[in-house]
Scaffold this motif. Sequence first.
Motif, PDB file in Angstrom:
ATOM      1  N   ASN A   8       0.814  -1.321   0.129  1.00 55.33           N
ATOM      2  CA  ASN A   8       0.014   0.050   0.118  1.00 55.33           C
ATOM      3  C   ASN A   8       0.971   1.238  -0.010  1.00 55.33           C
ATOM      4  OD1 ASN A   8      -1.470  -2.307   2.027  1.00 55.33           O
ATOM      5  ND2 ASN A   8      -2.842  -1.030   0.482  1.00 55.33           N
ATOM      6  N   LYS A   9       0.518   2.336  -0.273  1.00 56.29           N
ATOM      7  CA  LYS A   9       1.128   3.450  -0.265  1.00 56.29           C
ATOM      8  C   LYS A   9       1.353   3.777   1.405  1.00 56.29           C
ATOM      9  CE  LYS A   9       0.910   8.591  -1.019  1.00 56.29           C
ATOM     10  NZ  LYS A   9       0.018   9.578  -1.281  1.00 56.29           N
ATOM     11  N   ILE A  10       2.641   3.717   1.656  1.00 54.48           N
ATOM     12  CA  ILE A  10       3.251   3.829   3.045  1.00 54.48           C
ATOM     13  C   ILE A  10       3.736   5.236   3.287  1.00 54.48           C
ATOM     14  CG2 ILE A  10       4.776   2.814   4.856  1.00 54.48           C
ATOM     15  CD1 ILE A  10       2.556   0.870   3.866  1.00 54.48           C
ATOM     16  N   SER A  11       3.317   5.716   4.576  1.00 55.54           N
ATOM     17  CA  SER A  11       3.696   7.025   4.713  1.00 55.54           C
ATOM     18  C   SER A  11       5.193   7.419   4.507  1.00 55.54           C
ATOM     19  CB  SER A  11       3.515   7.525   6.325  1.00 55.54           C
ATOM     20  OG  SER A  11       4.065   8.709   6.734  1.00 55.54           O
ATOM     21  N   LYS A  12       5.775   8.260   4.193  1.00 47.68           N
ATOM     22  CA  LYS A  12       7.088   8.657   3.897  1.00 47.68           C
ATOM     23  C   LYS A  12       7.961   8.902   5.368  1.00 47.68           C
ATOM     24  CE  LYS A  12      10.258  12.139   2.008  1.00 47.68           C
ATOM     25  NZ  LYS A  12      10.901  12.437   3.150  1.00 47.68           N
ATOM     26  N   THR A  13       6.851   9.195   6.217  1.00 51.96           N
ATOM     27  CA  THR A  13       7.541   9.502   7.723  1.00 51.96           C
ATOM     28  C   THR A  13       7.970   7.885   8.022  1.00 51.96           C
ATOM     29  OG1 THR A  13       6.109  11.208   8.467  1.00 51.96           O
ATOM     30  CG2 THR A  13       7.136   9.749  10.266  1.00 51.96           C
ATOM     31  N   GLY A  14       7.402   7.001   7.886  1.00 53.72           N
ATOM     32  CA  GLY A  14       7.578   5.538   8.048  1.00 53.72           C
ATOM     33  C   GLY A  14       8.833   5.148   7.249  1.00 53.72           C
ATOM     34  N   LYS A  17      12.294   6.078   8.169  1.00 56.82           N
ATOM     35  CA  LYS A  17      12.988   5.335   9.354  1.00 56.82           C
ATOM     36  C   LYS A  17      13.820   4.123   8.792  1.00 56.82           C
ATOM     37  CE  LYS A  17      10.729   7.242  12.887  1.00 56.82           C
ATOM     38  NZ  LYS A  17      11.426   7.970  14.014  1.00 56.82           N
ATOM     39  N   LEU A  18      13.786   3.870   7.603  1.00 57.86           N
ATOM     40  CA  LEU A  18      14.692   2.633   7.271  1.00 57.86           C
ATOM     41  C   LEU A  18      15.853   3.430   6.377  1.00 57.86           C
ATOM     42  CD1 LEU A  18      11.795   0.529   5.523  1.00 57.86           C
ATOM     43  CD2 LEU A  18      12.988   0.104   7.755  1.00 57.86           C
ATOM     44  N   ASP A  19      17.223   3.217   6.820  1.00 62.31           N
ATOM     45  CA  ASP A  19      18.241   3.766   6.566  1.00 62.31           C
ATOM     46  C   ASP A  19      18.313   3.467   5.161  1.00 62.31           C
ATOM     47  OD1 ASP A  19      20.910   4.464   5.735  1.00 62.31           O
ATOM     48  OD2 ASP A  19      21.676   3.337   7.612  1.00 62.31           O
ATOM     49  N   GLY A  20      18.484   4.361   4.305  1.00 65.02           N
ATOM     50  CA  GLY A  20      18.767   4.323   2.546  1.00 65.02           C
ATOM     51  C   GLY A  20      19.869   3.742   2.179  1.00 65.02           C
ATOM     52  N   ALA A  21      20.928   3.730   2.983  1.00 63.63           N
ATOM     53  CA  ALA A  21      22.062   2.816   2.987  1.00 63.63           C
ATOM     54  C   ALA A  21      21.942   1.318   2.860  1.00 63.63           C
ATOM     55  CB  ALA A  21      23.240   3.368   3.541  1.00 63.63           C
ATOM     56  N   LYS A  22      20.858   0.824   3.649  1.00 64.38           N
ATOM     57  CA  LYS A  22      20.522  -0.542   3.918  1.00 64.38           C
ATOM     58  C   LYS A  22      19.363  -0.974   3.084  1.00 64.38           C
ATOM     59  CE  LYS A  22      22.715  -0.208   8.428  1.00 64.38           C
ATOM     60  NZ  LYS A  22      22.477  -0.123  10.095  1.00 64.38           N
ATOM     61  N   TYR A  23      18.476  -0.179   2.996  1.00 66.87           N
ATOM     62  CA  TYR A  23      17.071  -0.634   2.564  1.00 66.87           C
ATOM     63  C   TYR A  23      16.722   0.171   1.377  1.00 66.87           C
ATOM     64  CZ  TYR A  23      16.724  -2.300   7.500  1.00 66.87           C
ATOM     65  OH  TYR A  23      16.690  -2.938   8.519  1.00 66.87           O
ATOM     66  N   THR A  24      15.966  -0.724   0.352  1.00 71.13           N
ATOM     67  CA  THR A  24      15.381  -0.211  -0.691  1.00 71.13           C
ATOM     68  C   THR A  24      13.933  -0.631  -0.855  1.00 71.13           C
ATOM     69  OG1 THR A  24      15.372   0.130  -3.068  1.00 71.13           O
ATOM     70  CG2 THR A  24      15.961  -1.832  -2.275  1.00 71.13           C
ATOM     71  N   CYS A  25      12.916   0.436  -1.083  1.00 70.26           N
ATOM     72  CA  CYS A  25      11.326  -0.037  -0.883  1.00 70.26           C
ATOM     73  C   CYS A  25      10.703   0.066  -2.223  1.00 70.26           C
ATOM     74  CB  CYS A  25      10.879   0.899   0.047  1.00 70.26           C
ATOM     75  SG  CYS A  25      11.506   0.771   1.774  1.00 70.26           S
ATOM     76  N   SER A  26      10.067  -0.866  -2.662  1.00 71.51           N
ATOM     77  CA  SER A  26       9.334  -0.692  -3.814  1.00 71.51           C
ATOM     78  C   SER A  26       8.120  -1.477  -3.757  1.00 71.51           C
ATOM     79  CB  SER A  26      10.194  -1.406  -5.034  1.00 71.51           C
ATOM     80  OG  SER A  26       9.664  -1.435  -6.116  1.00 71.51           O
ATOM     81  N   ASP A  27       7.104  -1.203  -4.832  1.00 75.72           N
ATOM     82  CA  ASP A  27       5.695  -1.774  -4.828  1.00 75.72           C
ATOM     83  C   ASP A  27       5.883  -3.035  -5.879  1.00 75.72           C
ATOM     84  OD1 ASP A  27       5.598  -0.524  -7.085  1.00 75.72           O
ATOM     85  OD2 ASP A  27       3.954   0.568  -6.571  1.00 75.72           O
ATOM     86  N   SER A  28       7.211  -3.289  -6.413  1.00 76.53           N
ATOM     87  CA  SER A  28       7.329  -4.293  -7.397  1.00 76.53           C
ATOM     88  C   SER A  28       8.248  -5.313  -7.461  1.00 76.53           C
ATOM     89  CB  SER A  28       7.578  -3.505  -8.682  1.00 76.53           C
ATOM     90  OG  SER A  28       8.603  -2.668  -8.596  1.00 76.53           O
ATOM     91  N   PHE A  29       8.512  -5.396  -5.963  1.00 78.79           N
ATOM     92  CA  PHE A  29       9.728  -6.426  -5.829  1.00 78.79           C
ATOM     93  C   PHE A  29       9.045  -7.912  -5.811  1.00 78.79           C
ATOM     94  CE2 PHE A  29      12.401  -3.385  -3.182  1.00 78.79           C
ATOM     95  CZ  PHE A  29      13.294  -3.143  -4.073  1.00 78.79           C
ATOM     96  N   GLU A  30       9.739  -8.924  -6.401  1.00 84.57           N
ATOM     97  CA  GLU A  30       9.223 -10.269  -6.709  1.00 84.57           C
ATOM     98  C   GLU A  30       9.584 -11.096  -5.197  1.00 84.57           C
ATOM     99  OE1 GLU A  30       9.812 -11.892 -10.399  1.00 84.57           O
ATOM    100  OE2 GLU A  30       8.849 -10.490 -11.576  1.00 84.57           O
ATOM    101  N   VAL A  35       7.976  -7.342   3.938  1.00 79.40           N
ATOM    102  CA  VAL A  35       6.689  -6.798   3.366  1.00 79.40           C
ATOM    103  C   VAL A  35       6.280  -5.878   4.366  1.00 79.40           C
ATOM    104  CG1 VAL A  35       4.524  -7.142   2.407  1.00 79.40           C
ATOM    105  CG2 VAL A  35       6.417  -8.816   2.142  1.00 79.40           C
ATOM    106  N   LEU A  36       5.847  -4.642   3.845  1.00 78.17           N
ATOM    107  CA  LEU A  36       4.990  -3.452   4.554  1.00 78.17           C
ATOM    108  C   LEU A  36       3.866  -3.421   3.885  1.00 78.17           C
ATOM    109  CD1 LEU A  36       7.594  -0.344   5.253  1.00 78.17           C
ATOM    110  CD2 LEU A  36       6.043  -1.565   7.005  1.00 78.17           C
ATOM    111  N   VAL A  37       2.763  -3.739   4.931  1.00 81.02           N
ATOM    112  CA  VAL A  37       1.507  -3.638   4.487  1.00 81.02           C
ATOM    113  C   VAL A  37       0.408  -2.809   5.220  1.00 81.02           C
ATOM    114  CG1 VAL A  37       0.913  -5.940   5.468  1.00 81.02           C
ATOM    115  CG2 VAL A  37      -0.307  -5.029   3.482  1.00 81.02           C
ATOM    116  N   ARG A  38      -0.691  -2.235   4.803  1.00 82.29           N
ATOM    117  CA  ARG A  38      -1.736  -1.571   5.385  1.00 82.29           C
ATOM    118  C   ARG A  38      -2.983  -2.358   5.422  1.00 82.29           C
ATOM    119  NH1 ARG A  38      -2.702   4.287   3.574  1.00 82.29           N
ATOM    120  NH2 ARG A  38      -4.279   4.082   5.143  1.00 82.29           N
ATOM    121  N   SER A  39      -3.893  -2.412   4.389  1.00 74.42           N
ATOM    122  CA  SER A  39      -5.244  -3.152   4.284  1.00 74.42           C
ATOM    123  C   SER A  39      -5.159  -4.064   3.318  1.00 74.42           C
ATOM    124  CB  SER A  39      -6.093  -1.955   4.100  1.00 74.42           C
ATOM    125  OG  SER A  39      -5.864  -1.409   3.068  1.00 74.42           O
TER     126      SER A  39
END
Length: 375
Positions: A8-14, A17-30, A35-39
């Motif tokens: 889902n669309k996850i708040s930028k504030t959340g 919190k994930l260090d850009g040097a360690k994490y990458t976020c996308s809605d298309s990873f296979e 997983v971060l999910v709302r509803s």
Amino acid sequence: MFEILTLNKISKTGLDKLDGAKYTCSDSFEAPDAVLVRSASMHETVLPEKTVAIARAGAGVNNIPVDACSEKGVVVFNTPGANANAVKELVICGMLMASRKVGAAIDWAKTLKGEGANVGKLVEKGKSNFAGPEIMGKTLGVIGLGAIGALVADAAKALGMTVIGYDPFAAKDKFSFKVVDTLDEVYAESDYITLHLPLNDGTRGMINADSISAMKDGIRILNFARGELVDSDAIIAALESGKAAAYVTDFPTDAQLGVDGVTAIPHLGASTPESEENCAAMAAVELADYLEKGVIKNSVNLPNTDLPADFECRTCFIHKEDSSFAANAAAKAAESGAAVKNLFSASKKGMGYTVVDTDKPFDTAVDGAIRVRTI
């Protein structure tokens, strides 16, 4: 680099919190690490072996197949309390709307459009159709005294209501209002009842013809927890007979829409920017703590941990509950020549979590392990 799938669309504030040097976020990873999910419903989702955790930015996890996740060694987190204030405010709003028939009154007022100078007279003539009681001095029964229920109770007290609560899992002495031993006591004493408990086999349809018959005539029921807690046919029948004066729900059914006495709200309980930010931030921190340190907090299927912040090599085992697993894991480390610095083991709902801190990696082929991660 950890890959986080956002369903889902996850708040930028959340996400921040994930260090850009360690994490990458996308809605298309296979094949994400987590997983971060709302509803979004995940019941038809096939999780790849690489996925080790799911964090729900919210309290309820009905959209996640928790049992299936446990079988695969996937930790499921939620964010209890992060949206509690948002829901509390809407519950109070709903209670006031139920008392004074505010929704119906607003809808009626709209029909006066075009009456010109007669609007004032028509308002005065028609307002008696929407009269209702004040909440001050009335009794509110709160079923479920978790983060939301407790806040609702405190707010109701501040508004001059008498509050009684019921929660078989809560310590009575932590609350400033009466906590009763049975639901029948709540039903018998309450002018208003608000539901704040999870949906499961024991709570599904708990508000039904039998329970409603035990309530006061003219009861007003608020459901901002889960729609299926209330038998839809029973509440409609109670409203039609006059046994119930109002039903306010954040989870309306097709049958309930348009029924006199029903205030149908489109699941707005946690729909505030503050709530979405709080939930997203908590969920992101939970994922980061688990992925980077093996720490578990606020999981619905595995126990919370108490682990030292510093470690050289940490091996995390998810397994079925087994009192001998920790000893077997420590023995395996010793056989491999690794010195055990710290050993943690706990269980929850039939699932076990064992963490072994050592000075170096060791052979992790321990019988009964569902998933093993070395950090």
